[in-house]
Design a protein around this motif. Structure first.
Motif, PDB file in Angstrom:
ATOM      1  N   ASP A 199       9.406  -0.650   7.278  1.00 37.99           N
ATOM      2  CA  ASP A 199       8.284  -0.389   6.369  1.00 37.99           C
ATOM      3  C   ASP A 199       8.283  -1.337   5.169  1.00 37.99           C
ATOM      4  N   ALA A 200       9.249  -2.261   5.130  1.00 35.96           N
ATOM      5  CA  ALA A 200       9.309  -3.254   4.060  1.00 35.96           C
ATOM      6  C   ALA A 200       9.838  -4.565   4.639  1.00 35.96           C
ATOM      7  N   ARG A 221       0.851  -1.186   0.000  1.00 35.66           N
ATOM      8  CA  ARG A 221       0.000   0.000   0.000  1.00 35.66           C
ATOM      9  C   ARG A 221       0.891   1.242   0.000  1.00 35.66           C
ATOM     10  N   ALA A 222       0.292   2.357  -0.361  1.00 38.73           N
ATOM     11  CA  ALA A 222       1.007   3.627  -0.340  1.00 38.73           C
ATOM     12  C   ALA A 222       1.095   4.144   1.092  1.00 38.73           C
ATOM     13  N   PHE A 260       4.959  -0.846   2.716  1.00 41.12           N
ATOM     14  CA  PHE A 260       4.083   0.269   3.068  1.00 41.12           C
ATOM     15  C   PHE A 260       4.533   1.580   2.426  1.00 41.12           C
ATOM     16  N   GLY A 261       5.254   1.432   1.297  1.00 41.87           N
ATOM     17  CA  GLY A 261       5.654   2.605   0.535  1.00 41.87           C
ATOM     18  C   GLY A 261       5.459   2.387  -0.950  1.00 41.87           C
ATOM     19  N   ALA A 262       4.496   1.552  -1.333  1.00 44.39           N
ATOM     20  CA  ALA A 262       4.276   1.204  -2.735  1.00 44.39           C
ATOM     21  C   ALA A 262       3.352   2.218  -3.411  1.00 44.39           C
ATOM     22  N   VAL A 316      13.472  -3.921   6.508  1.00 54.68           N
ATOM     23  CA  VAL A 316      14.236  -2.694   6.330  1.00 54.68           C
ATOM     24  C   VAL A 316      13.301  -1.488   6.415  1.00 54.68           C
ATOM     25  N   ASN A 317      13.914  -0.322   6.541  1.00 53.90           N
ATOM     26  CA  ASN A 317      13.175   0.940   6.497  1.00 53.90           C
ATOM     27  C   ASN A 317      13.603   1.654   5.215  1.00 53.90           C
ATOM     28  N   GLN A 318      12.720   1.648   4.213  1.00 52.06           N
ATOM     29  CA  GLN A 318      13.057   2.211   2.906  1.00 52.06           C
ATOM     30  C   GLN A 318      12.768   3.708   2.805  1.00 52.06           C
TER      31      GLN A 318
END
Length: 328
Positions: A221-222, A160-161, A241-243, A211-213
């Motif tokens: 967040d990944a 998700r974004a 969670f950054g897509a 990792v934290n991207q």
């Protein structure tokens, strides 16, 4: 245990957002159940909640609610960082307890909580309510009925974004590992991992990378992971969670077919077993924890066993601890 005709009187510690629609109203809707008291430190919000939901008793102190002799069972709907403290007090009072998921900050705390209830009349539950939802009961019926043969592999893709809360500089306990036990992975992935163990059996071992991207918050967040069930079936998943777009898809591969569904979205269940294909739509109930609460009440009346009773609720935390051991 209560007798069949006795009502279970509930108290809630932490009447925040999760209790507004998902859980709170169902405590009065389930036959034989009553929401008698709520606790919250913010008095204005406490009284507003009690008035809107017609709850007769209010407490600003958890200790006072736990000590109320009219309350049989307590639902702890606070962040995971406080679960251990409240659960141990509830166990000492010999009252039934339901903890929001995840059960605690880590597996060690889960074990301590489960040990506190072991051997007592007081029962312990965890709100992994997907085990009680009719849509996932259908998936389990397909699997148990051999519709796709022996289970070979489960794959879960979740993306998700970033949310508005993620992008905001304001504090969010969900991404504070000291309070939540991790980030959105811990908050959300526990539901699916617990469900998979309900469907296929216990997970023997899990490994992962986290990792934290985006560097938006302190937590991961990944996450990517793989695991193996006691049966020998394998599993894999990723949670990002950054897509750019939303995705929530589970594929269960069997020796004779597949099952596809979503963990969170109200999507159709798809069975493909060669000539036997089915598409089943089963909507979530208005209060998504209704059947979970109904199962707790029936358990306490001696009419069955809740699917996430006692130490069962700790299993997802053990798996997540193993996955996050690779946190960079």
């Amino acid at each position: 245990m209560k007798r069949d005709g006795d009502k279970i009187n509930w108290g809630i510690i932490g009447c925040g957002n999760v209790t507004e629609l998902k859980s709170g109203p169902a405590f009065n809707k389930v036959p034989g159940s009553s929401l008698l008291a709520v606790m919250r430190r913010d008095r204005e919000k406490l009284l507003d909640y009690a008035q809107r939901h017609r709850v007769p008793k209010t407490y600003a102190s958890a200790d006072e609610l736990i000590g109320d002799p009219d309350i049989d069972a307590i639902y702890v709907a606070t962040p995971p960082g406080s679960h251990r403290e409240y659960a141990l007090k509830i166990a000492s009072a010999n009252k039934h307890c339901c903890l929001e998921k995840p059960m605690a900050l880590n597996f060690a705390e889960c074990e301590e909580i489960a040990a506190a209830f072991a051997g007592k009349d007081a029962q312990l539950f965890v709100a992994y309510y997907r085990r009680s939802l009719p849509r996932f009961n259908q998936v389990k019926a397909w699997i148990d009925g051999g519709k796709i043969g022996d289970i070979r592999h489960i794959n879960w893709s979740y993306a998700r974004a970033p949310s508005a809360a993620d992008l905001s500089p304001d504090y969010d306990w969900r991404t504070d590992p000291a309070v939540s036990g991790g980030g959105h992975f811990v908050d959300l992935a526990c539901h699916g991992l617990d469900l998979f163990m309900h469907l296929v059996g216990d997970i023997r071992e899990a490994r992962g990378l986290a990792v934290n991207q985006q560097n938006l918050y302190d937590a991961e967040d990944a996450v990517s992971a793989c695991w193996v069930f006691d049966s020998g079936a394998t599993g894999a998943g990723f949670w990002n969670f950054g897509a750019s777009e939303y995705r929530d898809e589970v594929m269960i591969y069997g020796s004779r077919g597949t099952i596809r569904f979503s963990v969170f979205a109200d999507e159709p269940l798809l069975l493909d077993a060669g000539d036997a294909t089915e598409t089943v739509e089963i909507a979530h109930p208005e209060n998504i924890q209704y059947f979970h609460i109904e199962n707790m009440v029936e358990h306490l009346r001696g009419n069955g066993r809740h699917p996430v009773a006692g130490a069962e609720g700790a299993k997802a935390s053990r798996v997540m601890d193993q996955i996050l051991a690779g946190l960079q």
